[in-house]
Design a protein around this motif. Sequence first.
Motif, mmCIF file in Angstrom:
data_model
loop_
_atom_site.group_PDB
_atom_site.id
_atom_site.type_symbol
_atom_site.label_atom_id
_atom_site.label_comp_id
_atom_site.label_asym_id
_atom_site.label_seq_id
_atom_site.Cartn_x
_atom_site.Cartn_y
_atom_site.Cartn_z
ATOM 1 N N ARG A 1 13.618 5.096 6.667
ATOM 2 C CA ARG A 1 14.981 5.218 6.104
ATOM 3 C C ARG A 1 15.589 6.572 6.446
ATOM 4 N N LEU A 2 14.790 7.625 6.332
ATOM 5 C CA LEU A 2 15.276 8.960 6.680
ATOM 6 C C LEU A 2 15.694 9.011 8.149
ATOM 7 N N TYR B 1 19.057 -2.334 5.563
ATOM 8 C CA TYR B 1 18.938 -2.101 4.127
ATOM 9 C C TYR B 1 18.389 -3.311 3.376
ATOM 10 N N GLY B 2 18.583 -4.519 3.914
ATOM 11 C CA GLY B 2 17.932 -5.669 3.292
ATOM 12 C C GLY B 2 16.429 -5.483 3.255
ATOM 13 N N TRP B 3 15.874 -5.086 4.385
ATOM 14 C CA TRP B 3 14.429 -4.839 4.492
ATOM 15 C C TRP B 3 14.009 -3.587 3.730
ATOM 16 N N ASN B 4 14.706 -2.488 3.953
ATOM 17 C CA ASN B 4 14.283 -1.201 3.409
ATOM 18 C C ASN B 4 14.420 -1.141 1.892
ATOM 19 N N ASP B 5 15.511 -1.681 1.367
ATOM 20 C CA ASP B 5 15.726 -1.615 -0.076
ATOM 21 C C ASP B 5 14.662 -2.370 -0.858
ATOM 22 N N ILE B 6 14.280 -3.554 -0.393
ATOM 23 C CA ILE B 6 13.297 -4.315 -1.162
ATOM 24 C C ILE B 6 11.920 -3.675 -1.082
ATOM 25 N N TRP B 7 11.555 -3.158 0.087
ATOM 26 C CA TRP B 7 10.243 -2.526 0.211
ATOM 27 C C TRP B 7 10.146 -1.244 -0.611
ATOM 28 N N LEU B 8 11.261 -0.567 -0.837
ATOM 29 C CA LEU B 8 11.252 0.664 -1.630
ATOM 30 C C LEU B 8 11.614 0.420 -3.096
ATOM 31 N N GLU C 1 0.837 -1.198 0.000
ATOM 32 C CA GLU C 1 0.000 0.000 0.000
ATOM 33 C C GLU C 1 0.872 1.247 0.000
ATOM 34 N N ASP C 2 0.294 2.355 -0.454
ATOM 35 C CA ASP C 2 1.019 3.628 -0.420
ATOM 36 C C ASP C 2 1.460 3.956 1.003
ATOM 37 N N LEU C 3 0.587 3.689 1.974
ATOM 38 C CA LEU C 3 0.915 3.968 3.364
ATOM 39 C C LEU C 3 2.175 3.233 3.790
ATOM 40 N N SER C 4 2.293 1.974 3.380
ATOM 41 C CA SER C 4 3.465 1.178 3.743
ATOM 42 C C SER C 4 4.732 1.801 3.176
ATOM 43 N N VAL C 5 4.703 2.129 1.899
ATOM 44 C CA VAL C 5 5.879 2.692 1.237
ATOM 45 C C VAL C 5 6.271 4.023 1.871
ATOM 46 N N GLN C 6 5.286 4.866 2.156
ATOM 47 C CA GLN C 6 5.563 6.167 2.768
ATOM 48 C C GLN C 6 6.207 6.001 4.145
ATOM 49 N N SER C 7 5.683 5.088 4.945
ATOM 50 C CA SER C 7 6.233 4.893 6.289
ATOM 51 C C SER C 7 7.631 4.296 6.233
ATOM 52 N N ILE C 8 7.853 3.395 5.300
ATOM 53 C CA ILE C 8 9.169 2.764 5.185
ATOM 54 C C ILE C 8 10.196 3.763 4.664
ATOM 55 N N ALA C 9 9.794 4.643 3.757
ATOM 56 C CA ALA C 9 10.690 5.707 3.297
ATOM 57 C C ALA C 9 11.032 6.652 4.451
ATOM 58 N N GLN C 10 10.054 6.952 5.290
ATOM 59 C CA GLN C 10 10.303 7.812 6.447
ATOM 60 C C GLN C 10 11.256 7.134 7.437
ATOM 61 N N LEU D 1 18.333 6.247 15.372
ATOM 62 C CA LEU D 1 17.687 4.958 15.124
ATOM 63 C C LEU D 1 18.707 3.875 14.797
ATOM 64 N N ARG D 2 19.709 4.197 13.979
ATOM 65 C CA ARG D 2 20.710 3.188 13.626
ATOM 66 C C ARG D 2 21.416 2.676 14.871
ATOM 67 N N SER D 3 21.791 3.597 15.762
ATOM 68 C CA SER D 3 22.479 3.208 16.996
ATOM 69 C C SER D 3 21.590 2.328 17.864
ATOM 70 N N LYS D 4 20.324 2.670 17.944
ATOM 71 C CA LYS D 4 19.403 1.876 18.763
ATOM 72 C C LYS D 4 19.229 0.476 18.190
ATOM 73 N N LEU D 5 19.071 0.377 16.857
ATOM 74 C CA LEU D 5 18.889 -0.933 16.234
ATOM 75 C C LEU D 5 20.148 -1.790 16.321
ATOM 76 N N SER D 6 21.307 -1.148 16.418
ATOM 77 C CA SER D 6 22.557 -1.906 16.460
ATOM 78 C C SER D 6 22.662 -2.774 17.710
ATOM 79 N N ARG D 7 21.845 -2.501 18.715
ATOM 80 C CA ARG D 7 21.834 -3.356 19.911
ATOM 81 C C ARG D 7 21.229 -4.721 19.631
ATOM 82 N N TYR D 8 20.495 -4.828 18.524
ATOM 83 C CA TYR D 8 19.733 -6.045 18.249
ATOM 84 C C TYR D 8 20.246 -6.840 17.054
ATOM 85 N N HIS D 9 21.227 -6.295 16.334
ATOM 86 C CA HIS D 9 21.729 -6.950 15.126
ATOM 87 C C HIS D 9 23.250 -6.875 15.089
#
Length: 281
Positions: free
Chosen positions: A171-172, A195-202, A160-169, A179-187
């Motif tokens: 990425r920003l 980027y695996g997730w974000n690139d394919i969705w966009l 949906e457009d909503l999904s793409v818009q939220s996923i683009a946001q 956000l990157r620093s926070k996520l780095s605690r989990y990966h």
Amino acid sequence: MQNPAIEIPASDFADLPVTASHGPLRIEYRWANNAAGGVKNDAPIAVFLHEGLGSIAMWRDWPQSLCERLGMRGLVYSRPGYGLSTPRPHHVKWPVNFMTDQARDILPALLDALGIDLRERERMWIIGHSDGGSIALLYAALHPDALAGAVAIAPHLFVEDLSVQSIAQTRLLYETTELRSKLSRYHADVDSAFYGWNDIWLNPAFRDWSIAAELASIRKPLLAVQGYDDNYGTMAQIDTIPEHVPHAQLARLDACGHSPHRDAPDRLNEAIAAFVSRHRQ
């Protein structure tokens, strides 16, 4: 880059062989509510499939609390590219059908590696959130006899457009905030995960992706759950399911966003427990 200070409790690992869709993989997994202090080893298994930026650690204690409620063992794992599982090489892009590959090849290979036989799979419940919810639906469709039932939480059936818009946001935010620093605690490799997730969705090629028509082969009990305030998908996502799976049941949660296990865990657990109880083998 690997993060040596990653804050994830000790996990076990399973090595998966090469298949048509992937090379050799090392998968991080953990049992919840198992054996000592939990339920008996012959209790049914609930398999948890995380969201597009998720991992074992990002579930926190929700799988344990739900398994205690259900009287089941829980199998929680980090999909390839996430947590401490084999990272996605940075030059590799997930294919449009990456969720089908996960359901068709990777989850069954993990179950094989852990010695979970067909008898146990026939009693097994698949519980997925977001991308993991889509994978749960696909697993139930592709392996209609190798589970007892499925729960899809905020799944995606189409883009949906909503999904793409939220996923683009997102990425920003990843590239301009903490956000990157926070996520780095989990990966272990946060850029691989993100980027695996974000690139394919966009990816424009992903805009026409849909799994709705594939769901018609689902025979086992199916519950789909979504919050009214989900910013990654509208209620049309789960409303589409009964068109292809007439026996599916839907649960809509007020004052709840994309992550019901964080936004409304008590109501989510109640909905899942009531549904499983009605269909328990």
